[in-house]
Motif scaffolding. Structure first.
Motif: not given
Length: 98
Positions: A83-90
């Motif tokens: 699992v990879t998490y990325l903060d979403v800008h838009n």
């Protein structure tokens, strides 16, 4: 903050994925679970790639703990996903009025 969740299920099949979705009482192209903003899945050379967009990491983690993990095991998926998490800008919402 919205979060993208990328799950790599090594050794899993689309047939197993379909079993998991059925156990969750979800339908292809239908609405997702509470907190989910988007979802897609594709077969890869060595399993499945699932990409989700959630309102928060905490909502995803609760759903993963309560449904994804147990139902994946029941469907015979051999390993826990990477699992990879990325903060979403838009992100865009289909069908939303401009």
């Amino acid at each position: 903050m919205a979060v993208a969740v990328i799950m790599e299920f090594k050794g899993a099949t689309l047939a197993q994925y379909d079993q998991v979705i059925e156990k969750m009482n979800l339908t292809k192209g239908g609405p997702g679970p509470a907190g989910a903003l988007g979802h897609w899945v594709a077969a890869t050379d060595d399993g499945l790639l699932v990409t989700d967009l959630w309102q928060s990491r905490e909502q995803y983690e609760a759903f993963a703990r309560d449904q994804i993990g147990p139902y994946s095991a029941e469907a015979g998926i051999p390993e826990q996903p990477k699992v990879t998490y990325l903060d979403v800008h838009n992100y865009f919402t289909p069908g939303a009025d401009a």
